[in-house]
Design a protein around this motif. Structure first.
Motif, PDB file in Angstrom:
ATOM      1  N   ARG A 134       0.839  -1.200   0.000  1.00 40.90           N
ATOM      2  CA  ARG A 134       0.000   0.000   0.000  1.00 40.90           C
ATOM      3  C   ARG A 134       0.873   1.249   0.000  1.00 40.90           C
ATOM      4  O   ARG A 134       2.076   1.201   0.168  1.00 40.90           O
ATOM      5  CB  ARG A 134      -0.951  -0.003   1.194  1.00 40.90           C
ATOM      6  CG  ARG A 134      -0.269  -0.141   2.546  1.00 40.90           C
ATOM      7  CD  ARG A 134      -1.256   0.043   3.686  1.00 40.90           C
ATOM      8  NE  ARG A 134      -1.761   1.400   3.708  1.00 40.90           N
ATOM      9  CZ  ARG A 134      -2.986   1.762   4.040  1.00 40.90           C
ATOM     10  NH1 ARG A 134      -3.863   0.859   4.393  1.00 40.90           N
ATOM     11  NH2 ARG A 134      -3.351   3.030   4.042  1.00 40.90           N
ATOM     12  N   ASP A 135       0.197   2.387  -0.156  1.00 38.76           N
ATOM     13  CA  ASP A 135       0.840   3.703  -0.123  1.00 38.76           C
ATOM     14  C   ASP A 135       2.053   3.793  -1.049  1.00 38.76           C
ATOM     15  O   ASP A 135       3.188   4.021  -0.595  1.00 38.76           O
ATOM     16  CB  ASP A 135       1.197   4.072   1.328  1.00 38.76           C
ATOM     17  CG  ASP A 135      -0.058   4.340   2.154  1.00 38.76           C
ATOM     18  OD1 ASP A 135      -0.783   5.291   1.815  1.00 38.76           O
ATOM     19  OD2 ASP A 135      -0.329   3.590   3.103  1.00 38.76           O
TER      20      ASP A 135
ATOM     21  N   TRP B 108      -0.691  -1.067   8.286  1.00 38.80           N
ATOM     22  CA  TRP B 108       0.604  -0.411   8.063  1.00 38.80           C
ATOM     23  C   TRP B 108       1.537  -0.559   9.265  1.00 38.80           C
ATOM     24  O   TRP B 108       2.596   0.061   9.306  1.00 38.80           O
ATOM     25  CB  TRP B 108       0.416   1.061   7.704  1.00 38.80           C
ATOM     26  CG  TRP B 108      -0.500   1.815   8.616  1.00 38.80           C
ATOM     27  CD1 TRP B 108      -0.171   2.448   9.775  1.00 38.80           C
ATOM     28  CD2 TRP B 108      -1.900   2.032   8.437  1.00 38.80           C
ATOM     29  NE1 TRP B 108      -1.265   3.033  10.338  1.00 38.80           N
ATOM     30  CE2 TRP B 108      -2.350   2.798   9.532  1.00 38.80           C
ATOM     31  CE3 TRP B 108      -2.825   1.646   7.454  1.00 38.80           C
ATOM     32  CZ2 TRP B 108      -3.686   3.184   9.678  1.00 38.80           C
ATOM     33  CZ3 TRP B 108      -4.142   2.031   7.602  1.00 38.80           C
ATOM     34  CH2 TRP B 108      -4.565   2.791   8.693  1.00 38.80           C
TER      35      TRP B 108
ATOM     36  N   PHE C  51       7.024   3.126   6.896  1.00 37.47           N
ATOM     37  CA  PHE C  51       5.916   2.980   5.953  1.00 37.47           C
ATOM     38  C   PHE C  51       5.560   4.311   5.305  1.00 37.47           C
ATOM     39  O   PHE C  51       6.018   5.377   5.721  1.00 37.47           O
ATOM     40  CB  PHE C  51       4.700   2.360   6.663  1.00 37.47           C
ATOM     41  CG  PHE C  51       4.211   3.055   7.920  1.00 37.47           C
ATOM     42  CD1 PHE C  51       5.023   3.213   9.031  1.00 37.47           C
ATOM     43  CD2 PHE C  51       2.909   3.526   8.005  1.00 37.47           C
ATOM     44  CE1 PHE C  51       4.565   3.835  10.193  1.00 37.47           C
ATOM     45  CE2 PHE C  51       2.431   4.148   9.161  1.00 37.47           C
ATOM     46  CZ  PHE C  51       3.269   4.309  10.249  1.00 37.47           C
ATOM     47  N   THR C  52       4.747   4.222   4.244  1.00 40.86           N
ATOM     48  CA  THR C  52       4.221   5.384   3.525  1.00 40.86           C
ATOM     49  C   THR C  52       5.379   6.265   3.028  1.00 40.86           C
ATOM     50  O   THR C  52       5.585   7.390   3.477  1.00 40.86           O
ATOM     51  CB  THR C  52       3.216   6.175   4.397  1.00 40.86           C
ATOM     52  OG1 THR C  52       2.320   5.234   5.001  1.00 40.86           O
ATOM     53  CG2 THR C  52       2.400   7.145   3.581  1.00 40.86           C
TER      54      THR C  52
ATOM     55  N   GLN D 214       7.189   7.419   7.102  1.00 42.47           N
ATOM     56  CA  GLN D 214       6.691   7.488   8.480  1.00 42.47           C
ATOM     57  C   GLN D 214       7.419   6.464   9.336  1.00 42.47           C
ATOM     58  O   GLN D 214       7.806   5.398   8.848  1.00 42.47           O
ATOM     59  CB  GLN D 214       5.196   7.176   8.524  1.00 42.47           C
ATOM     60  CG  GLN D 214       4.369   8.148   7.719  1.00 42.47           C
ATOM     61  CD  GLN D 214       2.880   7.816   7.732  1.00 42.47           C
ATOM     62  OE1 GLN D 214       2.163   8.361   6.920  1.00 42.47           O
ATOM     63  NE2 GLN D 214       2.405   6.943   8.617  1.00 42.47           N
TER      64      GLN D 214
ATOM     65  N   HIS E  63       2.649  12.658   8.996  1.00 44.14           N
ATOM     66  CA  HIS E  63       2.410  11.537   8.081  1.00 44.14           C
ATOM     67  C   HIS E  63       2.666  11.926   6.644  1.00 44.14           C
ATOM     68  O   HIS E  63       2.700  13.110   6.305  1.00 44.14           O
ATOM     69  CB  HIS E  63       0.932  11.148   8.172  1.00 44.14           C
ATOM     70  CG  HIS E  63       0.623  10.133   9.226  1.00 44.14           C
ATOM     71  ND1 HIS E  63      -0.652   9.753   9.517  1.00 44.14           N
ATOM     72  CD2 HIS E  63       1.445   9.407  10.034  1.00 44.14           C
ATOM     73  CE1 HIS E  63      -0.629   8.839  10.480  1.00 44.14           C
ATOM     74  NE2 HIS E  63       0.631   8.616  10.801  1.00 44.14           N
ATOM     75  N   ASP E  64       2.699  10.897   5.787  1.00 47.06           N
ATOM     76  CA  ASP E  64       2.687  11.089   4.329  1.00 47.06           C
ATOM     77  C   ASP E  64       3.723  12.114   3.856  1.00 47.06           C
ATOM     78  O   ASP E  64       3.395  12.991   3.038  1.00 47.06           O
ATOM     79  CB  ASP E  64       1.284  11.516   3.864  1.00 47.06           C
ATOM     80  CG  ASP E  64       0.244  10.453   4.134  1.00 47.06           C
ATOM     81  OD1 ASP E  64       0.086   9.564   3.292  1.00 47.06           O
ATOM     82  OD2 ASP E  64      -0.385  10.487   5.220  1.00 47.06           O
TER      83      ASP E  64
ATOM     84  N   LYS F  24       1.156  15.431   6.138  1.00 48.46           N
ATOM     85  CA  LYS F  24      -0.180  15.460   6.732  1.00 48.46           C
ATOM     86  C   LYS F  24      -0.032  15.517   8.240  1.00 48.46           C
ATOM     87  O   LYS F  24       0.785  14.787   8.806  1.00 48.46           O
ATOM     88  CB  LYS F  24      -0.924  14.184   6.336  1.00 48.46           C
ATOM     89  CG  LYS F  24      -2.291  14.018   6.950  1.00 48.46           C
ATOM     90  CD  LYS F  24      -2.837  12.627   6.674  1.00 48.46           C
ATOM     91  CE  LYS F  24      -2.629  11.728   7.874  1.00 48.46           C
ATOM     92  NZ  LYS F  24      -3.018  10.339   7.620  1.00 48.46           N
TER      93      LYS F  24
ATOM     94  N   HIS G 160      -5.974  14.421   2.808  1.00 47.46           N
ATOM     95  CA  HIS G 160      -5.480  13.224   3.504  1.00 47.46           C
ATOM     96  C   HIS G 160      -4.065  12.965   3.001  1.00 47.46           C
ATOM     97  O   HIS G 160      -3.186  13.766   3.284  1.00 47.46           O
ATOM     98  CB  HIS G 160      -6.431  12.031   3.330  1.00 47.46           C
ATOM     99  CG  HIS G 160      -6.252  11.013   4.399  1.00 47.46           C
ATOM    100  ND1 HIS G 160      -6.960  11.014   5.576  1.00 47.46           N
ATOM    101  CD2 HIS G 160      -5.397   9.968   4.503  1.00 47.46           C
ATOM    102  CE1 HIS G 160      -6.552  10.025   6.355  1.00 47.46           C
ATOM    103  NE2 HIS G 160      -5.589   9.374   5.719  1.00 47.46           N
ATOM    104  N   GLU G 161      -3.863  11.886   2.227  1.00 43.83           N
ATOM    105  CA  GLU G 161      -2.499  11.636   1.756  1.00 43.83           C
ATOM    106  C   GLU G 161      -1.999  12.824   0.924  1.00 43.83           C
ATOM    107  O   GLU G 161      -2.759  13.458   0.198  1.00 43.83           O
ATOM    108  CB  GLU G 161      -2.431  10.373   0.898  1.00 43.83           C
ATOM    109  CG  GLU G 161      -2.794   9.104   1.654  1.00 43.83           C
ATOM    110  CD  GLU G 161      -4.225   8.676   1.408  1.00 43.83           C
ATOM    111  OE1 GLU G 161      -4.998   9.462   0.813  1.00 43.83           O
ATOM    112  OE2 GLU G 161      -4.576   7.553   1.827  1.00 43.83           O
TER     113      GLU G 161
HETATM  114  C1  AAL Z   1      -2.611   6.378   4.949  1.00 46.80           C
HETATM  115  C2  AAL Z   1      -1.663   7.525   5.282  1.00 46.80           C
HETATM  116  C3  AAL Z   1      -0.693   7.072   6.351  1.00 46.80           C
HETATM  117  C4  AAL Z   1      -1.431   6.567   7.546  1.00 46.80           C
HETATM  118  C5  AAL Z   1      -1.973   5.302   7.011  1.00 46.80           C
HETATM  119  C6  AAL Z   1      -0.774   4.756   6.338  1.00 46.80           C
HETATM  120  O1  AAL Z   1      -3.678   6.698   4.181  1.00 46.80           O
HETATM  121  O2  AAL Z   1      -2.331   8.696   5.604  1.00 46.80           O
HETATM  122  O3  AAL Z   1      -0.051   5.912   5.875  1.00 46.80           O
HETATM  123  O4  AAL Z   1      -0.560   6.308   8.609  1.00 46.80           O
HETATM  124  O5  AAL Z   1      -3.029   5.643   6.106  1.00 46.80           O
END
Ligand code: AAL
Length: 370
Positions: free
Chosen positions: A59-60, A97, A134-135, A150, A214-215, A230, A272-273
């Protein structure tokens, strides 16, 4: 009344200029922008190692960069189902995550992907990044590569603060060198109420980023390094636009920092992201998911003061932009294609592709467009 003013009322379909509804007053205050920033998206499955795989979270996705004739992407990868916060958080997995490492994959055409392996992994026990990394986002600058991501330190409680780390390499294949300490941390001016592990109970909420940063997404802009992120606030509330989520930026002279948060933060009231790109001497930002201004594309000539350029139906989540596209010529050019993620279910997410296209007309089958 001037004819220009008449034309404006005509364009907006206003019946009586002396009897303006609240909505018509707002419409008269809109800037006349044209539709260069308006468009739609479709998402689709990818092939190879990005086909959905039961038991694995991918993901991300980061932005895509091109090197050696191939696209490279970095992403969060973990295995196993999510247990949540009710059980043994020391040993279980609280979010999809949680317990992630950052992996990377390559592709010749952006459609069929080969997973290459880990790029940045969790730190040793006791390190600021020992629980999850992550992310991720990528910046290629002056022959070097920078991954921002993150970090969480164990134990992953509800109230745990999330920070941002950076790693650098001379090649997208690595090896990656991690920063010894986070490059960005939450504001420390919020105060929790009581000892219960509850993020909604505060004596004082603090800044927009008092709980989590975040992000992170790094852009080279105006001879400096702009780290967009974020913020999540302690005591987050639900408002008339959804969750209280806003974006901020921290700026540095060097890619590894030190990063100084802009005094103008937050620079969005929604979103958000982070999904930002350079356009026309400024920075464009896609705002999705949360807040009254969700589903808008915004642009700031200085990377800080963003205005709404279009209001769209929706957009793929957690977009990884294709940095190989021409983002300067057309406002919507950065969004032609790239990567996104999708929830197959609460436990497992997978990486998919998206395509975006400008929408300039609304016609019935066989109808002339002008
Ligand atoms: C995502 C991001 C960040 C959050 C989670 C993983 O959409 O905003 O990465 O921590 O959700």
């Amino acid at each position: 009344m001037t004819s220009e003013k008449n034309d404006r009322y005509d364009y907006l379909g206003i019946t009586d200029p002396d009897k303006l509804s609240a909505a018509s007053k707002r419409a008269l205050a809109w800037r006349d922008l044209g539709n260069e920033w308006f468009g739609e998206f479709e998402v689709f499955d990818l092939q190879g190692d990005f086909a959905y795989e039961a038991g694995v979270v991918r993901r991300d996705p980061s932005a895509l960069i091109k090197h050696d004739g191939k696209y490279f992407v970095w992403y969060s990868r973990s295995t196993g189902a999510t247990d949540g916060f009710a059980g043994d958080i020391e040993n279980e997995k609280v979010f999809p995550w949680d317990r992630c490492d950052i992996w990377y994959a390559t592709s010749a055409d952006g459609l069929t992907w080969k997973e290459e392996g880990p790029a940045v992994t969790r730190g040793e026990k006791g390190a600021y990044d020992d629980r999850s990394v992550f992310t991720a986002e990528i910046l290629a600058y002056a022959g070097k590569y920078y991954l921002t991501y993150q970090t969480v330190k164990s134990p992953y409680t509800v109230r745990v603060k999330n920070e941002v780390g950076i790693a650098w390499a001379d090649s997208p294949y690595g090896p990656w060198h991690k920063s010894a300490a986070p490059i960005l941390s939450p504001a420390d001016n919020g105060i929790w109420a009581g000892e219960e592990d509850n993020r909604f109970k505060t004596e004082r909420k603090g800044d927009f980023d008092s709980h989590k940063v975040h992000d992170p997404c790094l852009l080279y802009f105006n001879d400096k390094f702009y780290l967009y992120y974020k913020g999540e606030q302690m005591g987050e509330a639900i408002t008339w636009g959804g969750r209280q989520i806003r974006h901020g930026v921290a700026i540095a002279d060097n890619p590894l920092g030190p990063y100084v948060k802009s005094p103008y933060n937050p620079i969005s009231n929604s979103g958000h992201e982070i999904c930002v790109w350079l356009h026309n001497g400024g920075v464009a930002s896609l705002i999705t998911t949360d807040g009254p201004e969700k589903n808008t594309i915004q642009w700031a000539p200085d990377g800080i003061n963003f205005d709404i350029m279009s209001s769209i139906k929706g957009a793929p989540h957690a977009i990884g932009l294709n940095r190989d596209l021409d983002t300067e010529t057309e406002p919507f050019g950065a969004l032609k294609w790239g990567l996104t993620h999708e929830y197959k279910n609460d436990d497992y997410q997978y990486i998919r592709g998206f395509r975006g296209r400008r929408v300039t007309t609304h016609v019935a089958k066989g109808e002339a467009s002008e």
